[in-house]
Design an enzyme around this catalytic site. Structure first.
Site, short mmCIF file in Angstrom:
data_model
loop_
_atom_site.label_atom_id
_atom_site.label_comp_id
_atom_site.label_asym_id
_atom_site.label_seq_id
_atom_site.Cartn_x
_atom_site.Cartn_y
_atom_site.Cartn_z
N TYR A 40 0.82 -1.22 0.00
CA TYR A 40 0.00 0.00 0.00
C TYR A 40 0.85 1.27 0.00
O TYR A 40 0.74 2.09 -0.93
CB TYR A 40 -1.01 -0.02 1.17
CG TYR A 40 -1.77 1.28 1.30
CD1 TYR A 40 -2.75 1.63 0.37
CD2 TYR A 40 -1.49 2.18 2.32
CE1 TYR A 40 -3.43 2.85 0.46
CE2 TYR A 40 -2.17 3.38 2.43
CZ TYR A 40 -3.14 3.71 1.50
OH TYR A 40 -3.80 4.92 1.59
N LYS B 168 1.26 4.04 -3.07
CA LYS B 168 0.91 5.47 -2.93
C LYS B 168 2.11 6.34 -3.27
O LYS B 168 1.97 7.40 -3.89
CB LYS B 168 0.42 5.77 -1.50
CG LYS B 168 -0.88 5.10 -1.10
CD LYS B 168 -2.06 5.45 -1.99
CE LYS B 168 -2.65 6.81 -1.76
NZ LYS B 168 -3.89 7.02 -2.58
#
Ligand SMILES: NC(=O)c1ccc[n+]([C@@H]2O[C@H](COP(=O)([O-])OP(=O)(O)OC[C@H]3O[C@@H](n4cnc5c(N)ncnc54)[C@H](O)[C@@H]3O)[C@@H](O)[C@H]2O)c1
Ligand SMILES: CC(C)CCC[C@@H](C)[C@H]1CC[C@H]2[C@@H]3[C@H](O)C=C4C[C@@H](O)CC[C@]4(C)[C@H]3CC[C@]12C
Length: 368
Positions: free
Chosen positions: A159, A163
């Site tokens: 994650y 990002k």
């Protein structure tokens, strides 16, 4: 963007407009952007609440689509003046594969950028995350840091990796020529942990507390501080950036801004108790009830169980080595960059944010 401040001529697109943050951005735009003519809401899953928005003066267009499909994104972006890209896979629990997280968060963002370039959309706001910075794999504290604070931003989890990659793509796209010859203007907003109406993890903790007879058990020392931000203020910052990006392109283009407000710095659990306490829950223990090594062991065990059970079922508990590391690392932001660059002040005070969130937990009580 607009010749006259009061004419309704702008078309906005919000990707992920049916998510936790996206819904607040959508509602905020309808309330606070008088120049809006059409609001397009693009999401993999459209919410039934969109229907109630269709009776107002702004044309609300719901588009069911997938950011990983370049042609769907391009069709949605064509003719929009501003794109607010909030769509993403927020998964730190191992529910989805790293490949899918990358595809949605990185390839999806690339598709949004290319769609802007191909169709002539000039203003792109990306919802990034504090996770782009940290906590890092070493668990080093980030204490009252701002956008210029040096920090070793090294990640392994899919994650934050996704990002960080997506944010870089957005910032590097600033200045690219879009159809028509004008430059693309981009910027990225980095919220810390968002709370407020619609926050699923808050609801999960609430229901866990109810199951445990109205108690939650302290797992993390109270001295570990987290920066949290109210969803209404995150939405407001997106709306302000969208409004100001044209007039302050030279200053704001290619910039990152932490999303902040006046919510107090507290440990993750103590902060949650600001809302769950008034809803009848109690946090047991002034110190963690379990030694940290045992939590590390349980977190590792959860990872093993997740892997073993994968062929049979999805086991994705809140506790895993990554969430434990994040929960156990101080990460607080103190900055005024958004105020200096585009006049941001939180729209909701801490008291109001707290009251609204408590009200939501209380009324959402039945819907586990
Ligand atoms: N929740 C937080 O604490 C937090 C903090 C910092 C940043 N963010 C960022 O804010 C954004 C919104 O997060 P959220 O908490 O509202 O998450 P969310 O899961 O509630 O919302 C994300 C939305 O994106 C949509 N979506 C997912 N995959 C898609 C796809 N392939 N195509 C189109 N739509 C898709 C989902 O259906 C959902 O409506 C994310 O980009 C996230 O990384 C969230
Ligand atoms: C150790 C357990 C008892 C407690 C577990 C709490 C854990 C699930 C919480 C703690 C911190 C949370 C993250 C933090 O608020 C910030 C973000 C950034 C955002 O971009 C996505 C969500 C995320 C990672 C939160 C997820 C849940 C976390 C890890």
């Amino acid at each position: 963007m607009a010749n006259s401040a009061q004419t309704q001529e702008l078309v906005y697109l919000v990707t992920g407009g049916c998510g936790f943050l996206g819904e607040h951005v959508v509602r905020m735009l309808l309330q606070r952007e008088p120049r809006l003519r059409e609001l397009r809401i693009f999401d993999l899953h459209l919410g039934p609440w969109l229907e109630e928005l269709k009776t107002g003066p702004v044309q609300v267009t719901a588009i069911q689509g997938d950011v990983t499909q370049a042609h769907e994104v391009a069709a949605a972006v064509a003719g929009a003046h501003v794109v607010i890209h909030t769509a993403g896979l927020v998964d730190v629990f191992g529910k989805t594969s790293p490949e899918t997280i990358h595809e949605v968060n990185v390839q999806g963002t690339q598709n949004v950028i290319e769609a802007c370039v191909q169709t002539g959309t000039r203003f792109l706001i990306y919802t990034s995350s504090m996770e782009v910075v940290g906590p890092n794999i070493k668990g080093q504290p980030f204490y009252r840091g701002n956008e210029n604070t040096p920090y070793e931003a090294v990640h392994r989890h899919p994650y934050p990796c996704s990002k960080a990659l997506a944010e870089r793509l957005v910032l590097e796209a600033n200045g690219r020529e879009v159809l028509g010859g004008l430059p693309l203007v981009t910027c990225a907003l980095r919220p810390t942990g968002i709370y407020g109406e619609g926050h699923q993890i808050m609801k999960d903790f609430y229901h866990q507390g109810l199951r445990l007879g109205g108690r939650l058990f302290r797992a993390i020392p109270a001295s570990v501080e987290h920066g949290r931000v109210y969803v209404g203020n995150v939405a407001w910052m997106h709306v302000l950036v969208a409004r100001e990006l044209e007039h302050r392109a030279a200053l704001m283009g290619g910039q990152v801004y932490f999303c902040y407000d006046n919510s107090p710095y507290k440990s993750y659990e103590d902060f949650n108790m600001e809302f769950l306490g008034p809803c009848g829950l109690r946090l047991v223990g002034t110190r963690p009830l379990m030694p940290y090594w045992l939590l590390v062991l349980l977190a590792a065990l959860n990872t093993l169980l997740q892997w073993l059970l994968r062929p049979l079922l999805l086991y994705a508990p809140l506790l895993n080595p990554y969430t434990l590391a994040v929960a156990n690392t101080t990460f607080t932001v103190s900055t005024d960059k958004a105020r200096r660059h585009f006049g941001y002040e939180p729209l909701f005070s801490w008291e109001e944010s707290r009251t609204r969130t408590i009200h939501w937990v209380q009324t959402a009580e039945g819907s586990a």
